[in-house]
Every structure is written in C-alpha cells, then in structure tokens.
Design an enzyme around this catalytic site. Structure first.
Site, mmCIF file in Angstrom:
data_model
loop_
_atom_site.group_PDB
_atom_site.id
_atom_site.type_symbol
_atom_site.label_atom_id
_atom_site.label_comp_id
_atom_site.label_asym_id
_atom_site.label_seq_id
_atom_site.Cartn_x
_atom_site.Cartn_y
_atom_site.Cartn_z
ATOM 1 N N SER A 195 0.676 3.489 -0.188
ATOM 2 C CA SER A 195 1.424 3.541 -1.431
ATOM 3 C C SER A 195 1.104 4.838 -2.152
ATOM 4 O O SER A 195 0.058 5.435 -1.925
ATOM 5 C CB SER A 195 1.029 2.364 -2.316
ATOM 6 O OG SER A 195 1.536 2.561 -3.610
ATOM 7 N N TYR B 145 -5.141 -2.495 -6.598
ATOM 8 C CA TYR B 145 -4.161 -2.181 -5.561
ATOM 9 C C TYR B 145 -4.369 -0.760 -5.041
ATOM 10 O O TYR B 145 -4.437 -0.518 -3.837
ATOM 11 C CB TYR B 145 -2.762 -2.340 -6.166
ATOM 12 C CG TYR B 145 -1.613 -2.052 -5.236
ATOM 13 C CD1 TYR B 145 -1.227 -2.978 -4.284
ATOM 14 C CD2 TYR B 145 -0.897 -0.861 -5.344
ATOM 15 C CE1 TYR B 145 -0.148 -2.711 -3.449
ATOM 16 C CE2 TYR B 145 0.180 -0.595 -4.513
ATOM 17 C CZ TYR B 145 0.549 -1.525 -3.577
ATOM 18 O OH TYR B 145 1.607 -1.271 -2.753
#
Ligand SMILES: NC(=O)c1ccc[n+]([C@@H]2O[C@H](COP(=O)([O-])OP(=O)(O)OC[C@H]3O[C@@H](n4cnc5c(N)ncnc54)[C@H](OP(=O)(O)O)[C@@H]3O)[C@@H](O)[C@H]2O)c1
Ligand SMILES: *[C@@H]1O[C@H](CO)[C@@H](O)[C@H](O)[C@H]1NC(C)=O
Ligand SMILES: *[C@@H]1O[C@H](CO)[C@@H](O)[C@H](O)[C@H]1NC(C)=O
Length: 384
Positions: free
Chosen positions: A223, A236
């Site tokens: 990501s 995350y």
C-alpha cells in the site's frame, strides 16, 4: 525551407507522436497528460536549441528519430505478454475487491486460477463459481491458519506437480479502523501484522518450492501507506511497510533462482476493505470499550466515537473502478519484463515521490494539508 530542415521538423513531429503513443494508456490521468505535454515541449525545445546552436538540422533529426526508436523498443519490451496457457496462479483474498476481479480476469485470459477465499460458503466465493470460469477453483484459505495453508498447498501440488506454480499473489489484507496510534489497541496492531505481513511470509515460504520450479513470480500487494506516513494508519502502514521491505529483500535473494518479486502499492480504491455500517458501529463500541480512562478524558468521547465514520468517508472519496490495480497485477504476472513496483491510484505515485525528494519538515507540512478524515478534534487540545 531546405530538405534537411524539413527532415528535422518531420523527425520532431514523429518523436512527439511517439511519446504520446507510448504513454497513450496512461493519458487518462492528469499527471500523465501533464507529463506528455512537458515531454513534447522538451523535445521541441531540444530541436529549437540544436538549430540555434547551429547543429546541422539533419543531425538533430537523426538524433530525435533514434531516441523515438529506442523509446518504442523499450515500450514494446514492457508491453509484451507471455502466453497464458499452462500457467497456474494462486491469489489470496478473493472474496471481494482486487483479488475477486483479478481471479475472474485471469481465468478469462485462460490461466488456471486457484482463488483462495476466507469463506468458501460466502457470497463472493459463490460468484466465483458461476458458469464460464471452468479453469477457476475456489479454495478455502484463511491465510492466518497454517493448516488451511497446508491443505491448499497439498491440493495445488497434486494438480501442478509437473509444471509448478507460475504466480502467487499475496492479496489478502485487512485495514480495520484507522485511528490515532496512541488509542489503537495492541490487538489491532497484531491483527494487521498477522494478516498483512506474517501470513504473506508464511505463504511465500510454503509455495516457493513450487514457484522456483517454474521460475515464476510473487506479487505482493502492499500500500502507499507502507511508504508515506499517514496519520491514523500506524497499524496498517507498519504492517504494509514490513511487507514491502521483505518483498524488496526477497527480490534480491530470489533473483538467482529466476523468481521475480513484484510489489503493488495501490491507493484509494473503493472495496470491502472499508467495511460496512455494521463494521463501523462495531468498531465504535470496541474502541470505546478499549481506551483507557485518561485517553477518554483527554481525547473526549465525541472525538473517539467519530473515528470509525472516517471509513465511510474514505470509501466515498475512493475510486470505484479497480481496473487500474487489476491491469497492473496482470502485467506483473504476465509481462515479459514486469516492473519491480507498480503504483496504481490517485497520489499513489506522487506522494511517495515527494516523500523521497522533500526534506522531512517540508513533506510533513504537505501531509498536514491533505484532507482530514474527521471534523472532530481531541477535546484536550482546546484545554491546553
Ligand atoms: N482498496 C485500496 O484502496 C487499497 C489500497 C492499498 C492497498 N490495498 C490492499 O489491497 C489488498 C486487497 O484489498 P481490497 O481493497 O481488495 O479489499 P477487500 O475487498 O477487503 O479484499 C481483501 C480480501 O482479503 C480477505 N481476507 C481478509 N482476511 C483474510 C484472511 N485471514 N485470509 C484470507 N483472506 C482474507 C477479505 O475477505 P472478507 O471480505 O471476507 O473480509 C477480502 O476478500 C489488501 O492487501 C489491501 O491492503 C487496498
Ligand atoms: C512477499 O512478502 C512476504 C512477506 O513480507 C515475503 O516473505 C515474501 O518474500 C515476499 N515475496 C517476495 C517474492 O518478495
Ligand atoms: C463486516 O461485517 C460483516 C457482516 O456485516 C462481516 O461478515 C465482515 O467480516 C465484517 N468485516 C470486517 C472487516 O470486520
């Protein structure tokens, strides 16, 4: 105008056309349109200054044509795809989102697809079994469950024993509820680490012998948050940063085996990762139950309760069409020369680029003007 001037003008036109043509599939986004414009300008500028410096027009024209030719060769090398027949790919997290679309796309292209799903009886798995996808097999595969990984491995080994496995796409991932690192329960950090990082490590280790046999590819879905520090994304982002670094190390280690390692770093696509309104309500209850009384006092209940609704806001601001990600995944799996890193999505390329170039203080200031996901402020801020 004499012949050689004509030649150089035609050469300039050809090279501008070549630049536009090679970037044609990327011109949809504003950045690429701007880049195309800038490149065309630079080429015309180069021609102009050549003529100004009295370089013979024929030399300028030849140089421009040579550059165009090299550009075409490089692009064609990048675009060339391997045949799909007799290639098998395992994709994790196919219940929804990128994995789901990718599994369908690969099976339409004629690959053998093993689609790992978290819930083999769920709606997503049912949709994958619809007629028309005969070369797609749905497998129960919770990537955090070692015994399910072993079962899937045995099943796949039995089917591809002679050819090996061409690709493994570590796509399964969770976001959970973004929030201030101080408030984020340790269990949530653990969950992100387990699914986004440790599971991908385990999957890679178990399936590498099969991948080495076919000199195949591992595609890890990371990501933008792995590279760019984004507020509320500590858990995350840290799990994806771990995944990104491992991928980069593995790329070096596996190159001697002929196995390619590719990283996809998407940003801002609307998928199930943002959860639904039930998830958001549940997160709100869980956070309120987990925060310490000091944190509840300092941040205030209104602020803490407002955090989960950032998920629906992010979801609304995200792009609905996930095909840029799936296109890049297909390219990573089947291009003759895959890129080491793909960055589909708005800002997915720009923010990491700025982060690498700017001094920290400047980049931090840029990040602070990126839209916030909650209108509330911690209560204690106004007191001090
Ligand atoms: N959407 C974005 O903008 C974005 C941006 C950057 C990176 N990513 C990454 O892209 C990947 C795919 O995400 P997505 O956006 O397509 O979201 P998604 O729709 O939620 O897809 C993720 C899939 O993984 C599954 N999954 C969750 N835990 C699992 C487990 N333990 N074992 C096996 N499968 C599991 C989910 O199942 P359930 O649906 O049943 O939960 C879901 O099908 C993720 O790694 C994510 O971090 C997404
Ligand atoms: C993908 O990520 C996992 C987890 O970080 C890592 O173990 C694996 O080696 C990576 N894959 C490749 C091909 O780099
Ligand atoms: C969100 O809620 C649904 C049920 O409404 C559940 O099946 C799903 O697992 C939840 N997702 C997450 C990420 O917790």
């Amino acid at each position: 105008m004499d012949t050689s001037s004509c030649f150089s003008v035609v050469a300039a036109a050809v090279s501008v056309f070549t630049v536009l043509w090679t970037l044609r599939d990327r011109c949809g986004s504003g950045y690429w349109t701007a880049a195309c414009g800038a490149l065309s300008g630079a080429l015309s500028g180069a021609l102009g200054s050549c003529l100004y410096l009295n370089v013979p027009p024929a030399v300028c024209g030849t140089a421009l044509l040579t550059c165009s030719f090299i550009l075409i060769c490089v692009t064609e090398r990048r675009v060339k795809l391997l045949p799909a027949e007799r290639r098998a790919v395992l994709v994790t997290g196919c219940d929804s989102g990128f994995g789901h679309v990718l599994a369908k796309r690969l099976s339409e292209m004629g690959l053998t697809v093993f689609a790992g799903v978290l819930d083999v009886n769920g709606a997503g798995a049912q949709r994958l079994r619809e007629p028309g996808s005969e070369n797609l097999q749905v497998l129960q595969l919770d990537v955090t469950d070692s015994s399910q990984i072993e079962t899937a491995h045995r099943h796949i080994c039995a089917q591809v024993a002679d050819t090996g496995l061409w690709g493994l796409v570590n796509n399964a991932g969770v976001l959970r509820c973004p929030m201030n690192a101080e408030l984020h329960p340790l269990t949530e950090f653990g969950l992100c680490m387990d699914v986004n990082f440790l599971a991908a490590v385990k999957m890679s280790q178990v399936f590498l012998p099969l991948l080495r046999r076919s000199r195949g590819r591992i595609v890890n879905v990371s990501s933008m948050a792995a590279e760019v520090p984004m507020t509320m994304f500590a858990a995350y982002g840290a799990s994806k940063a771990a995944l990104s670094m491992f991928s980069k190390v593995l790329r070096l280690e596996l190159s001697v085996w002929g196995v390619s390692v590719v990283l996809i770093q998407p940003a801002g696509f609307r998928t199930n990762i943002f959860g639904n309104s039930d998830n958001i309500t549940r997160y709100r209850d869980e956070i309120l139950a987990a925060v310490s009384s000091v944190a509840r006092e300092d941040y205030g209940e209104a602020y803490i309760s407002s955090l989960p609704s950032s998920l629906s806001r992010m979801s609304q601001q995200s792009a609905e069409d996930v095909s840029p990600v799936v296109d890049d995944m297909c390219h990573a799996l089947l291009a003759l020369h895959p890129k080491p890193v793909y960055t589909p999505g708005r800002m997915a390329w720009l923010l990491p680029f700025l982060q690498r170039c700017c001094p920290t203080a400047v980049f931090d200031a840029i990040l602070m003007i990126v839209p916030r996901h909650t209108d509330h402020e911690p209560a204690g801020l106004n007191r001090s």
